[in-house]
Design a protein around this motif. Structure first.
Motif, PDB file in Angstrom:
ATOM      1  N   VAL A   1       0.848  -1.198   0.000  1.00 10.97           N
ATOM      2  CA  VAL A   1       0.000   0.000   0.000  1.00 10.97           C
ATOM      3  C   VAL A   1       0.880   1.245   0.000  1.00 10.97           C
ATOM      4  O   VAL A   1       0.664   2.179  -0.779  1.00 10.97           O
ATOM      5  CB  VAL A   1      -0.959  -0.004   1.212  1.00 10.97           C
ATOM      6  N   LEU A   2       1.890   1.250   0.850  1.00  9.90           N
ATOM      7  CA  LEU A   2       2.829   2.369   0.904  1.00  9.90           C
ATOM      8  C   LEU A   2       3.550   2.542  -0.438  1.00  9.90           C
ATOM      9  O   LEU A   2       3.706   3.652  -0.942  1.00  9.90           O
ATOM     10  CB  LEU A   2       3.841   2.134   2.032  1.00  9.90           C
TER      11      LEU A   2
ATOM     12  N   VAL B   1       9.450  -1.364  -6.531  1.00  8.69           N
ATOM     13  CA  VAL B   1       9.562  -2.797  -6.227  1.00  8.69           C
ATOM     14  C   VAL B   1      10.979  -3.120  -5.762  1.00  8.69           C
ATOM     15  O   VAL B   1      11.175  -3.879  -4.807  1.00  8.69           O
ATOM     16  CB  VAL B   1       9.156  -3.658  -7.442  1.00  8.69           C
ATOM     17  N   LEU B   2      11.972  -2.520  -6.412  1.00 10.31           N
ATOM     18  CA  LEU B   2      13.360  -2.759  -6.017  1.00 10.31           C
ATOM     19  C   LEU B   2      13.653  -2.256  -4.602  1.00 10.31           C
ATOM     20  O   LEU B   2      14.509  -2.805  -3.911  1.00 10.31           O
ATOM     21  CB  LEU B   2      14.318  -2.101  -7.015  1.00 10.31           C
ATOM     22  N   LEU B   3      12.952  -1.231  -4.164  1.00 16.28           N
ATOM     23  CA  LEU B   3      13.108  -0.751  -2.786  1.00 16.28           C
ATOM     24  C   LEU B   3      12.383  -1.653  -1.786  1.00 16.28           C
ATOM     25  O   LEU B   3      12.861  -1.860  -0.670  1.00 16.28           O
ATOM     26  CB  LEU B   3      12.563   0.677  -2.656  1.00 16.28           C
ATOM     27  N   GLU B   4      11.238  -2.174  -2.186  1.00 15.40           N
ATOM     28  CA  GLU B   4      10.435  -2.993  -1.282  1.00 15.40           C
ATOM     29  C   GLU B   4      11.004  -4.403  -1.092  1.00 15.40           C
ATOM     30  O   GLU B   4      10.952  -4.956   0.019  1.00 15.40           O
ATOM     31  CB  GLU B   4       9.002  -3.084  -1.809  1.00 15.40           C
TER      32      GLU B   4
ATOM     33  N   VAL C   1      13.435  -5.275   1.828  1.00 13.79           N
ATOM     34  CA  VAL C   1      12.789  -5.156   3.144  1.00 13.79           C
ATOM     35  C   VAL C   1      11.963  -6.407   3.444  1.00 13.79           C
ATOM     36  O   VAL C   1      12.100  -7.022   4.503  1.00 13.79           O
ATOM     37  CB  VAL C   1      11.902  -3.884   3.204  1.00 13.79           C
ATOM     38  N   ILE C   2      11.119  -6.797   2.507  1.00 12.96           N
ATOM     39  CA  ILE C   2      10.230  -7.936   2.741  1.00 12.96           C
ATOM     40  C   ILE C   2      11.015  -9.252   2.784  1.00 12.96           C
ATOM     41  O   ILE C   2      10.712 -10.145   3.574  1.00 12.96           O
ATOM     42  CB  ILE C   2       9.070  -7.967   1.715  1.00 12.96           C
ATOM     43  N   LEU C   3      12.053  -9.370   1.953  1.00 11.37           N
ATOM     44  CA  LEU C   3      12.848 -10.601   1.970  1.00 11.37           C
ATOM     45  C   LEU C   3      13.692 -10.713   3.238  1.00 11.37           C
ATOM     46  O   LEU C   3      13.917 -11.823   3.733  1.00 11.37           O
ATOM     47  CB  LEU C   3      13.715 -10.701   0.714  1.00 11.37           C
TER      48      LEU C   3
END
Length: 143
Positions: free
Chosen positions: A36-37, A52-55, A58-60
Motif C-alpha cells: 500500500v505504501l 519494487v526494487l526498494l520494497e 525489506v520484505i525478503l
C-alpha cells in the motif's frame, strides 16, 4: 496459539503446513502494508520498477529472519521445511490471484500479463525467494 515446537507426534507435513500458514500470514501482512505504501507513495515518485526494487529487500529480510526463527523451533527436518515452503508459496499465489480478481475489471490474464513486466517478474522472483527461505535458512542451527 502455540507457534513453538510441534505437538508430540505431529507429522512433518502437518507441522510444515502449520508453520507455513504462520510464515505466510506474517510476511503477507507486512507485504500488504508495504505494498500500500509502495503504490500510494513510492510509485508516483520513482516509478513501479524502482519502487519494487526498494520494497523487495525489506520484505525478503523479514522473511529470512522469520523463517529462521520458525525453523529454529521445528522438531522436524527437511520434510517439514519443504512442507512449510510449499504451503507458503501456494498461499501467496492463491491470495495474490484472488486479490487481483477483486480489482475493478480484473481478469486472470491481467495478472499473468503483469508477471511478464519487469516489476511483475521482480515481484514473482521475490515470491519464489520467500518460499525458498525455509529450505535455505534451515541448513544451520540458529543461535
Amino acid at each position: 496459539m502455540n507457534c513453538g515446537r510441534a505437538a508430540v507426534g505431529e507429522s512433518p507435513l502437518r507441522e510444515g503446513l502449520r508453520l507455513g500458514l504462520i510464515y505466510f500470514a506474517v510476511v503477507f501482512g507486512a507485504g500488504f502494508a508495504l505494498g500500500v505504501l509502495r503504490v500510494l507513495v513510492v510509485v508516483p515518485r520513482l516509478g513501479e520498477t524502482r519502487a519494487v526494487l526498494l520494497e523487495l529487500p525489506v520484505i525478503l529480510t523479514l522473511a529470512w529472519f522469520l523463517s529462521r526463527r520458525l525453523i529454529r523451533r521445528l522438531a522436524g527436518g527437511l520434510a517439514t521445511r519443504a512442507a512449510m515452503a510449499a504451503c507458503a508459496m501456494l498461499l501467496v499465489l492463491a491470495v495474490e490471484y484472488g486479490l487481483a480478481l477483486l480489482a475493478p475489471g480484473a481478469r486472470p490474464v491481467e495478472l499473468m500479463r503483469h508477471w511478464t513486466s519487469l516489476p511483475g517478474l521482480l515481484g514473482l522472483a521475490g515470491q519464489v525467494f520467500f518460499a525458498l527461505m525455509p529450505l535455505i535458512g534451515g541448513t544451520r542451527p540458529v543461535r
